[in-house]
Design a protein around this motif. Sequence first.
Motif, short mmCIF file in Angstrom:
data_model
loop_
_atom_site.label_atom_id
_atom_site.label_comp_id
_atom_site.label_asym_id
_atom_site.label_seq_id
_atom_site.Cartn_x
_atom_site.Cartn_y
_atom_site.Cartn_z
N LEU A 222 0.82 -1.21 0.00
CA LEU A 222 0.00 0.00 0.00
C LEU A 222 0.86 1.27 0.00
O LEU A 222 0.38 2.33 -0.38
CB LEU A 222 -0.94 0.00 1.21
CG LEU A 222 -2.21 -0.83 1.07
CD1 LEU A 222 -2.98 -0.89 2.39
CD2 LEU A 222 -3.10 -0.24 -0.03
N LYS A 223 2.12 1.13 0.38
CA LYS A 223 3.01 2.28 0.38
C LYS A 223 3.49 2.60 -1.03
O LYS A 223 3.64 3.78 -1.41
CB LYS A 223 4.21 2.02 1.29
CG LYS A 223 5.17 3.20 1.39
CD LYS A 223 6.31 2.89 2.35
CE LYS A 223 7.28 4.07 2.45
NZ LYS A 223 8.42 3.77 3.38
N THR A 224 3.74 1.56 -1.82
CA THR A 224 4.28 1.78 -3.17
C THR A 224 3.21 1.76 -4.25
O THR A 224 3.49 2.14 -5.39
CB THR A 224 5.33 0.70 -3.50
OG1 THR A 224 4.72 -0.60 -3.41
CG2 THR A 224 6.51 0.77 -2.54
N VAL A 225 2.00 1.31 -3.92
CA VAL A 225 0.92 1.19 -4.89
C VAL A 225 -0.28 2.01 -4.42
O VAL A 225 -0.74 1.86 -3.29
CB VAL A 225 0.48 -0.28 -5.07
CG1 VAL A 225 -0.76 -0.37 -5.95
CG2 VAL A 225 1.62 -1.10 -5.67
N ASP A 226 -0.79 2.89 -5.27
CA ASP A 226 -2.00 3.66 -4.96
C ASP A 226 -3.21 2.82 -5.41
O ASP A 226 -3.77 3.03 -6.48
CB ASP A 226 -1.97 5.00 -5.69
CG ASP A 226 -3.14 5.90 -5.31
OD1 ASP A 226 -4.08 5.42 -4.65
OD2 ASP A 226 -3.11 7.09 -5.68
N PHE A 227 -3.59 1.89 -4.56
CA PHE A 227 -4.61 0.91 -4.93
C PHE A 227 -5.99 1.54 -5.02
O PHE A 227 -6.80 1.17 -5.89
CB PHE A 227 -4.62 -0.24 -3.92
CG PHE A 227 -5.44 -1.42 -4.35
CD1 PHE A 227 -5.02 -2.24 -5.39
CD2 PHE A 227 -6.64 -1.72 -3.70
CE1 PHE A 227 -5.78 -3.33 -5.79
CE2 PHE A 227 -7.40 -2.81 -4.08
CZ PHE A 227 -6.96 -3.62 -5.14
N ASP A 228 -6.30 2.48 -4.15
CA ASP A 228 -7.63 3.11 -4.17
C ASP A 228 -7.87 3.85 -5.48
O ASP A 228 -8.95 3.77 -6.06
CB ASP A 228 -7.79 4.06 -2.98
CG ASP A 228 -7.96 3.33 -1.67
OD1 ASP A 228 -8.33 2.14 -1.71
OD2 ASP A 228 -7.71 3.94 -0.60
N THR A 229 -6.86 4.56 -5.97
CA THR A 229 -7.01 5.25 -7.24
C THR A 229 -7.13 4.24 -8.38
O THR A 229 -7.92 4.42 -9.31
CB THR A 229 -5.83 6.19 -7.50
OG1 THR A 229 -5.82 7.20 -6.48
CG2 THR A 229 -5.94 6.85 -8.87
#
Length: 463
Positions: A222-229
């Motif tokens: 979740l730090k390296t990937v903007d999953f919500d977007t």
Amino acid sequence: MTKNNSRRSFIKRASITSAALSTTPFLLAASKNDPQLLHRNYSFKDFGINDQINIALIGTGIQGIYDTQAALQVDGIKIVAACDLYTGRLDRAKELWGQDIFVTRDYREILNRKDIDAVLIATPDHWHQTITVAALKAGKHVYCEKPMVQNFNEGQEIIKAQKDSGKICQIGSQGMSSLGNEKAKELYEDGAIGDIVMLDMYNDRYSAEGAWQYPIPTDASLKTVDFDTFLGSAPKVPFDNNRFFRWRNYQDYGTGVAGDLFVHAFSTLNYVISSDGPNRALATGGLRYWKDGRDVPDVSITLYDYPKTETHAPFNAAFRINFIAGSGGGGGFKLIGTEGEMEIGQNSVTVNRSKLGMEPSGYSMISFTEDMQAKIRDEYAAKKLDTRASSLATGTTTWQAPRDYKGAHYDHFFNFFTSIRTNGKVIQDPKFGLRAAGAALLANESYLRKQPVSWNPTEMKLL
């Protein structure tokens, strides 16, 4: 020229003299199938600093990088920015294109920059429409990866945005501008295979990578990937590396094998025969092997009906994808007509014309007396069905791109950037893109409904 006249013209040139055969060289190459070289004359005009086109990439994944590398081969193109929701891909962008390029996770920062002329959109399918429309409204030229849309109802807004903006919008089925397609269209319109009766397309794969089991970076979090977007308008789910890095496996973000692979074939088919597309589809298939959480089939077979138009007879098309092909893999795209068949690739076209058997053989004559067989042979001989012209207009010829051909991907971007510089027309505009995507999406619709579905190819509407 009407289709029938075109066919007669083709046969006439193939049978009159050896000089005429140089334009339709079936006989010259039939015995050995010596390849005929294809060629293309590129129009390179002098351009100054003001003619340089600055591009930005939105979606720095596998296809996005391949797209950008192809685009940068065209003279006068410079990449100045890249966007992705995984920070590792932004680092990769700097490795590939220099530490001074601008990188961001927010595509809107790309669209707000005044130094960007065109954007390449290579995001997951469910983001195509949103970003394409926003980019056109922001005054950017757009190259959008196929399929143009994830859903049928998204295409009209892109068509309208392109028209209102006056900007160039090219849809990215990269084989569309190929030498193979160009020659196939010429041959078809010249009557090389007569009236089309069937298309046979297949794509077999036999690897985890070919079945979209792409590698996942070890630092994905979740730090390296903007999953919500990434989820965007898709249903909200907990963070899942598979969904982000292998999004093609999920209906929420991709379009399955149809949107990823059928759409290329429809782009070529509709271009070669100047068609708006099919009007009916019936699909079947299933998840046979790659049961890794995906919710799209890995084996798919779809039958399509094409209606009669001014440019082609009514015909059927068969599209087959197999992601667990024990044969080892391969693919083909073949138009079959009343007078021959044409196999089309990005770098080559092969036409085979055979002699149509019109006289009875021993198989069907065996039930008659010897005297009756003789009378029947005389009757058929009097009809003169087996003509010299029909025998001459046969054989196999392959047209092949030269070794130094830059490739279909380059050609598609050359067409895109030339259209920007000259305010010309692209080969695959949003209307063309919607017709190709719509035809492909019919396969998904039929598969989910478990019944045939109908489509109006002219109005581009699901019925």
